[in-house]
Design a protein around this motif. Structure first.
Motif, PDB file in Angstrom:
ATOM      1  N   ARG A 325       0.762  -1.323  -0.030  1.00 22.80           N
ATOM      2  CA  ARG A 325       0.043  -0.016  -0.054  1.00 22.80           C
ATOM      3  C   ARG A 325       0.866   1.339  -0.013  1.00 22.80           C
ATOM      4  O   ARG A 325       0.633   2.201  -0.734  1.00 22.80           O
ATOM      5  CB  ARG A 325      -0.935   0.091   1.226  1.00 22.80           C
ATOM      6  N   GLN A 328       2.444   1.693  -3.491  1.00 20.34           N
ATOM      7  CA  GLN A 328       1.745   2.108  -4.402  1.00 20.34           C
ATOM      8  C   GLN A 328       1.344   3.798  -4.244  1.00 20.34           C
ATOM      9  O   GLN A 328       1.233   4.489  -5.189  1.00 20.34           O
ATOM     10  CB  GLN A 328       0.353   1.394  -4.586  1.00 20.34           C
ATOM     11  N   HIS A 329       0.932   4.267  -3.055  1.00 23.57           N
ATOM     12  CA  HIS A 329       0.702   5.569  -2.679  1.00 23.57           C
ATOM     13  C   HIS A 329       1.849   6.485  -3.030  1.00 23.57           C
ATOM     14  O   HIS A 329       1.601   7.442  -3.710  1.00 23.57           O
ATOM     15  CB  HIS A 329       0.478   5.621  -0.911  1.00 23.57           C
TER      16      HIS A 329
END
Length: 338
Positions: A325, A328-329
């Protein structure tokens, strides 16, 4: 005498003992008298100078126990030879690089250069690109010469590797494409060292400004990046970023890649790693001073200091420090084009 002078020019030291001189000249002299005649001739023309403190033998003719080699005299002959060859070879072959190298390099390369000259005089420079083994076979009759026999280095020395339109033999480059960004005038490409990071980032590719996500597969990318323009024949201003492990090996991979394709360190990922707890276990890795200095130049002074201390103490950050996560952020939200 020419062969003897070339051996003296290639001798690794500036002084030579009589025993070493005897071994060097042995193939060209059958008797002591012949050997002595050659040495005295080299003394007479100033190529060899007796080191007086070591004295001379009592044999007849008498020779010095040690000589100083005046290599500048030998290099003059070497330079004249290079000029003679430059005048007779195909104009595409350039010998400038040999003026700064030991004559032994020229002697080693010369038979191949003669074959390349024959090829160019018969076929001229090729218009079509072919794989390295095929071009290697055409040039010197050995399909492995370019990739395994030092042929690439010879061709680069004489300024012909690119002009001979050689497709390097390497693993195909592995990457995913964002179709919506393929028409952009400026295109961004992210190279990641490890498979886990590649798989984590892949679902976010279509939400980024990047055209490709490239799986580096460790050191493999250093050679496979040469395939990029063939596998992705899109005309654009291509800009590359790289994200790998923060350890000595990871930095070395980036630096080697940078020599082939100027991929900038993807700083947002690296800086996010620095906010985490490092791991231990890479004390055995060898530091590449030049690679590390180049890598650190992209970071702020306080970051450089911390990275130096980290690596010196055997700590490191694997790419897996950043979870899916978070990876990707960062990739989606960072202003990569600013």
């Amino acid at each position: 005498m020419e062969q003897i002078e070339k051996r003296l020019a290639a001798f690794p030291k500036r002084t030579i003992s009589l025993v070493e001189l005897e071994k060097l000249i042995e193939p060209f002299a059958r008797t002591y008298e012949e050997f002595a005649e050659i040495v005295l001739g080299l003394e007479a023309d100033g190529t060899l100078e007796m080191i007086k403190a070591r004295g001379r033998t009592t044999r007849t003719p008498s020779l010095a126990f040690q000589y100083r080699i005046h290599k500048h005299r030998l290099m003059e002959d070497y330079y004249r030879e290079l000029q003679r060859w430059q005048n007779r070879l195909h104009p595409a072959i350039q010998l400038d690089a040999y003026y700064g190298k030991d004559p032994s390099v020229w002697e080693r390369d010369k038979p191949f250069i003669v074959q390349i000259d024959d090829y160019l005089n018969t076929h001229s420079l090729p218009h079509e690109a072919v794989a390295a083994p095929e071009r290697s076979m055409e040039l010197v009759g050995d399909e492995k010469w370019i990739t395994e026999g030092g042929g690439r280095e010879v061709l680069e020395r004489i300024g012909l590797f690119d002009r001979l339109r050689i497709i390097p033999v390497s693993d195909p480059l592995m990457f995913a494409v964002h179709p919506g960004n393929m028409a952009q005038a400026v295109q961004l490409h992210l190279i990641v060292e490890n498979k886990t990071t590649y798989q984590a980032l892949l679902p976010a590719l279509l939400d980024t400004v990047f055209s490709t996500l490239i799986y580096g597969k460790g050191k493999t990318v250093i050679s496979s990046i040469a395939q990029f323009s063939l596998q992705y024949p899109v005309k654009a201003d291509h800009r590359f970023y790289y994200f790998g492990d923060i350890d000595r090996e990871g930095v070395a991979i980036w630096h080697s890649l940078f020599q082939k394709k100027p991929a900038l360190p993807a700083l947002p990922f690296y800086r996010a790693c620095l906010q985490k707890e490092p791991a231990r276990g890479k004390e055995y890795q060898i530091e590449r001073t030049e690679a590390l200095a180049s890598f650190l130049s992209y970071f702020a002074p306080d970051e450089r200091e911390r990275l130096c201390e980290l690596l010196a103490s055997g700590l490191y950050y694997p790419q897996e420090t950043l979870k899916t996560r978070e990876l990707q952020h960062i990739w989606r939200e960072w202003q990569w084009t600013s």
